[in-house]
Design an enzyme around this catalytic site. Structure first.
Site, mmCIF file in Angstrom:
data_model
loop_
_atom_site.group_PDB
_atom_site.id
_atom_site.type_symbol
_atom_site.label_atom_id
_atom_site.label_comp_id
_atom_site.label_asym_id
_atom_site.label_seq_id
_atom_site.Cartn_x
_atom_site.Cartn_y
_atom_site.Cartn_z
ATOM 1 N N SER A 126 45.220 66.994 51.656
ATOM 2 C CA SER A 126 43.943 66.470 51.162
ATOM 3 C C SER A 126 43.915 64.968 51.407
ATOM 4 O O SER A 126 44.944 64.363 51.740
ATOM 5 C CB SER A 126 43.787 66.728 49.669
ATOM 6 O OG SER A 126 43.640 68.095 49.405
ATOM 7 N N GLY A 145 40.615 63.365 52.560
ATOM 8 C CA GLY A 145 39.505 63.015 53.442
ATOM 9 C C GLY A 145 38.728 61.798 52.938
ATOM 10 O O GLY A 145 38.074 61.102 53.707
ATOM 11 N N GLU A 146 38.827 61.528 51.642
ATOM 12 C CA GLU A 146 38.128 60.375 51.058
ATOM 13 C C GLU A 146 39.025 59.134 51.038
ATOM 14 O O GLU A 146 38.667 58.101 50.480
ATOM 15 C CB GLU A 146 37.648 60.715 49.634
ATOM 16 C CG GLU A 146 36.395 61.562 49.598
ATOM 17 C CD GLU A 146 36.512 62.911 50.304
ATOM 18 O OE1 GLU A 146 37.396 63.697 49.914
ATOM 19 O OE2 GLU A 146 35.763 63.157 51.258
ATOM 20 N N TRP A 192 42.355 71.641 52.985
ATOM 21 C CA TRP A 192 42.757 71.985 51.613
ATOM 22 C C TRP A 192 42.214 73.331 51.149
ATOM 23 O O TRP A 192 42.186 73.611 49.950
ATOM 24 C CB TRP A 192 42.331 70.851 50.685
ATOM 25 C CG TRP A 192 40.921 70.396 50.897
ATOM 26 C CD1 TRP A 192 40.485 69.531 51.873
ATOM 27 C CD2 TRP A 192 39.758 70.787 50.177
ATOM 28 N NE1 TRP A 192 39.116 69.377 51.781
ATOM 29 C CE2 TRP A 192 38.649 70.138 50.746
ATOM 30 C CE3 TRP A 192 39.554 71.635 49.087
ATOM 31 C CZ2 TRP A 192 37.350 70.312 50.275
ATOM 32 C CZ3 TRP A 192 38.265 71.801 48.613
ATOM 33 C CH2 TRP A 192 37.183 71.144 49.201
ATOM 34 N N ASN A 216 35.762 67.083 56.163
ATOM 35 C CA ASN A 216 34.830 66.059 56.644
ATOM 36 C C ASN A 216 35.535 64.961 57.432
ATOM 37 O O ASN A 216 36.677 64.620 57.162
ATOM 38 C CB ASN A 216 34.093 65.421 55.448
ATOM 39 C CG ASN A 216 35.043 64.692 54.514
ATOM 40 O OD1 ASN A 216 35.758 65.316 53.745
ATOM 41 N ND2 ASN A 216 35.078 63.372 54.572
ATOM 42 N N ASP A 267 29.028 65.126 54.192
ATOM 43 C CA ASP A 267 30.287 65.578 53.572
ATOM 44 C C ASP A 267 30.345 67.097 53.425
ATOM 45 O O ASP A 267 30.796 67.624 52.403
ATOM 46 C CB ASP A 267 30.529 64.907 52.209
ATOM 47 C CG ASP A 267 31.899 65.267 51.640
ATOM 48 O OD1 ASP A 267 32.871 65.269 52.413
ATOM 49 O OD2 ASP A 267 31.992 65.573 50.443
HETATM 50 O O1 LIG Z 1 38.352 65.711 51.895
HETATM 51 C C1 LIG Z 1 39.273 66.090 51.167
HETATM 52 O O2 LIG Z 1 40.469 65.905 51.437
HETATM 53 C C2 LIG Z 1 38.902 66.845 49.943
HETATM 54 C C3 LIG Z 1 39.855 67.350 49.075
HETATM 55 C C4 LIG Z 1 39.457 68.127 47.960
HETATM 56 C C5 LIG Z 1 40.570 68.668 47.126
HETATM 57 O O3 LIG Z 1 41.721 68.520 47.583
HETATM 58 O O4 LIG Z 1 40.393 69.207 46.047
HETATM 59 C C6 LIG Z 1 38.068 68.376 47.762
HETATM 60 C C7 LIG Z 1 37.183 67.803 48.710
HETATM 61 N N1 LIG Z 1 37.588 67.051 49.746
HETATM 62 C C8 LIG Z 1 35.769 68.033 48.651
HETATM 63 O O5 LIG Z 1 35.013 67.537 49.506
HETATM 64 C C9 LIG Z 1 35.247 68.892 47.652
HETATM 65 O O6 LIG Z 1 34.046 69.209 47.658
HETATM 66 C C10 LIG Z 1 36.123 69.422 46.676
HETATM 67 C C11 LIG Z 1 35.857 70.234 45.591
HETATM 68 C C12 LIG Z 1 37.053 70.453 44.998
HETATM 69 C C13 LIG Z 1 37.304 71.266 43.804
HETATM 70 O O7 LIG Z 1 38.465 71.677 43.633
HETATM 71 O O8 LIG Z 1 36.368 71.521 43.029
HETATM 72 N N2 LIG Z 1 38.036 69.805 45.678
HETATM 73 C C14 LIG Z 1 37.489 69.162 46.722
#
Ligand SMILES: O=C(O)c1cc(C(=O)O)c2c(n1)C(=O)C(=O)c1cc(C(=O)O)[nH]c1-2
Length: 578
Positions: A167, A169-170, A240, A258, A300
């Site tokens: 994980s 991406g942000e 992820w 993303n 995203d």
């Molecule tokens: O870009 C990333 O690495 C990343 C990681 C994760 C994560 O690891 O939970 C989420 C997201 N993005 C994401 O965009 C997202 O909508 C999201 C929802 C959730 C969740 O568990 O509810 N994790 C994540």
């Protein structure tokens, strides 16, 4: 993996997160059925002692249950005869990892094979534990949490390897999937989502993609050519989600997330291969075929949602299909062997950012006024549907081989999206957009639906409105049931043939973002689910945020949730009365 396959073949077990390697989330158990589910009662409950969002589900193998928690990622092995905790494993992790996790400190669960339990810690350490004793057998360093490379995904065992992703991406993390030997923990292959062909395990001549209505080689530097300069090095495409595997062709399937940053102006081009379905050889990791769903993402719409493998009729023709409900609001059906694009239709009628997918190029046709990057940064694009968290996020759908339909938990949420210029600083958030989310206007009145989908035709067959987004993984059974959880905390079971017929409903202690699972013990079938509000939808409560634009915009969108539920992780197990 012969051992894991034998455990899966016995429906008394729940040996993988999805119940099987096809990601179908279907059980052959039928003691609990449409006729008697209304009499179901709580058999027992278990508090995990952890407050934040509880995703995934426990595993059940030969009379033992293996439970996990969000950070700090505790593991409990419980004897189902006595409900005694036989062993526990509580990793020591630096709490600074919490601040590096975008969407709550969730963890989607454990994997099992050959007497080992595999735990993917938030700090990116992958651990193999002895399933009998809980003693650590090996551990491997998968990523550097100081750079935002953390983990929330469940590891997956296919063949003699355990696969995990990353994980961040942000945080500008460059996504990859890594395969480790289950016995030694040694890295066998690692395939990046972006960059040079050799690091992506792409063969320019043999890896194919949908091009002008047929499959054609991707060609040299297919990723590098679609990025400005070195942006691909901090370009996201994290991994992820849930992976699936077809033994017949030895192929693993997963999606990439993303591209970073969320400010599209900083990364002109298609940003390959972010937002892509990957089909790779499980032995070598080499990519067989790839398909990018959202080129040059401006919203995203991570492409990581599960790939469900099923043999279905597509437009009247028996097909070895791969079915995927993307964040971008389109339900895709591909030929999983060849990679050909067969169906791409909206599974959320309110999707407005694209009119349709051009079936020749495979590209979504973007509606100009919902392009968030067309006018450069600092312009607020209003009313984009769906919101960044998609018409569906990671909450996995199920496939029922009896009805041949897919049962999909969905979101009806829209957003305003304002990108801004952002500089990359290692280990710091690299987001570059301000979002506000709100319930989809003129929806059916709620923020989500549970739908039954015909993937051969690309059509919604039935739709059940829910007050909030359905953020829980579905389960279908041979008893004719389809079960899921709701954000208010209800476990619901409906008739798979008529999903508006609610046959059972029970309010668990907290909102449900976990996945429903089932098993049999001593002749009795049990259905279970984790509750514990959190995840992106519940981030306001989980992380104590209040400003509407906090939690990347989700806090405002889901503000009403707090009127229905509160934090707290627990497992609720249901059965018929004696
Ligand atoms: O870009 C990333 O690495 C990343 C990681 C994760 C994560 O690891 O939970 C989420 C997201 N993005 C994401 O965009 C997202 O909508 C999201 C929802 C959730 C969740 O568990 O509810 N994790 C994540």
């Amino acid at each position: 993996n012969a051992d894991l396959e034998s455990k899966i073949a016995n429906p008394k077990n729940w040996a993988m997160q999805a119940g099987d390697m096809f990601n179908q989330r279907y059980s052959k158990l039928k003691q609990i059925n449409t006729g008697n589910v209304g009499k179901m009662q709580v058999a027992w409950t278990f508090s995990t002692g952890v407050l934040r969002g509880h995703e995934g589900s426990p595993l059940v193998i030969d009379g033992m249950m293996y439970l996990h928690t969000p950070f700090p990622n505790k593991v409990f092995a419980m004897d189902l005869d006595t409900q005694k905790i036989v062993w526990r494993y509580e990793p020591k992790q630096d709490p600074s990892v919490i601040a590096q996790m975008c969407c709550d400190t969730v963890y989607r669960g454990l994997a099992y094979a050959e007497g080992k339990i595999f735990l993917q810690q938030a700090d990116s350490t992958l651990v193999a534990l002895d399933a009998k004793t809980g003693k650590q057998i090996w551990s491997a360093v998968n990523g550097d949490p100081k750079l935002g490379a953390v983990n929330t995904n469940a590891p997956h065992v296919f063949g003699d390897k355990v696969l995990t992703g990353i994980s961040g991406g942000e945080w500008g993390v460059r996504g990859f999937v890594a395969a480790y030997d289950i016995n030694s923990g040694k890295l066998v292959w690692k395939a990046y989502s972006t960059g040079p062909d050799n690091e992506m395990l792409i063969d320019p001549d043999k890896t194919v993609t949908w091009t002008d209505g047929k499959m054609a080689p991707v060609g040299k530097d297919s990723s590098l050519k679609t990025w400005k300069g070195d942006q691909w090095k901090i370009g996201g495409g994290t991994t992820w989600g849930w992976y699936s595997y077809d033994k017949a062709t030895n192929t693993v399937y997963y999606g990439t997330g993303n591209p970073s940053t969320w400010n599209p102006s900083q990364r002109p081009g298609d940003n390959k291969w972010s937002m892509t379905i990957m089909a790779r050889d499980m032995n070598t990791g080499m990519a067989k075929w790839v398909y990018q769903m959202t080129p040059h993402d401006e919203w995203d719409f991570d492409g990581i949602n599960e790939m469900i493998l099923a043999d279905i009729d597509v437009k009247g023709k028996p097909t070895k299909a791969l079915v995927h409900f993307d964040r971008n609001g389109f339900g895709y059906t591909l030929d999983r062997v060849s990679g050909e694009l067969l169906v791409a239709e909206k599974y959320d009628p309110k999707v407005n950012w694209a009119t349709h997918v051009d079936m020749k190029t495979g590209r979504p046709q973007v509606v100009a006024k919902y392009s968030t990057g067309q006018n450069g940064p600092d312009v607020n694009t209003k009313g984009v549907c769906p919101a960044a968290l998609g018409s569906k996020d990671q909450q996995p759908a199920s496939f029922d081989p009896n009805t041949k339909l897919f049962y999909v938990p969905t979101n009806h949420v829209c957003m305003d999206y304002e990108p801004f210029e952002v500089s990359y600083v290692a280990g710091q958030p690299y987001v570059g957009a301000t979002l506000s989310m709100f319930p989809t206007p003129d929806s059916h009145g709620g923020m989500g639906n549970f739908i039954a989908w015909d993937a051969g035709k690309g059509k919604i067959v039935q739709s059940k409105p829910e007050k909030f987004s359905v953020w829980s993984g579905a389960l279908n059974t041979a008893g004719g049931l389809s079960c899921f959880g709701t954000l208010e905390g209800y476990l619901k079971c409906v008739d798979a043939k008529n999903i508006n017929k609610e046959l059972y409903k029970f309010k668990t202690p907290s909102g449900i973002i976990g996945n429903v699972f089932t098993y049999e013990h001593k002749g009795k079938q049990y259905i279970g689910v984790f509750s514990g509000i959190g995840g992106w939808a519940g981030i306001g409560m989980a992380a104590g945020l209040e400003k509407p634009t906090e939690g990347l915009g989700a806090v405002g969108g889901y503000r009403e949730l707090a009127d229905y539920t509160q934090l707290g992780g627990s497992l609720t197990i249901f059965a018929l009365p004696n």
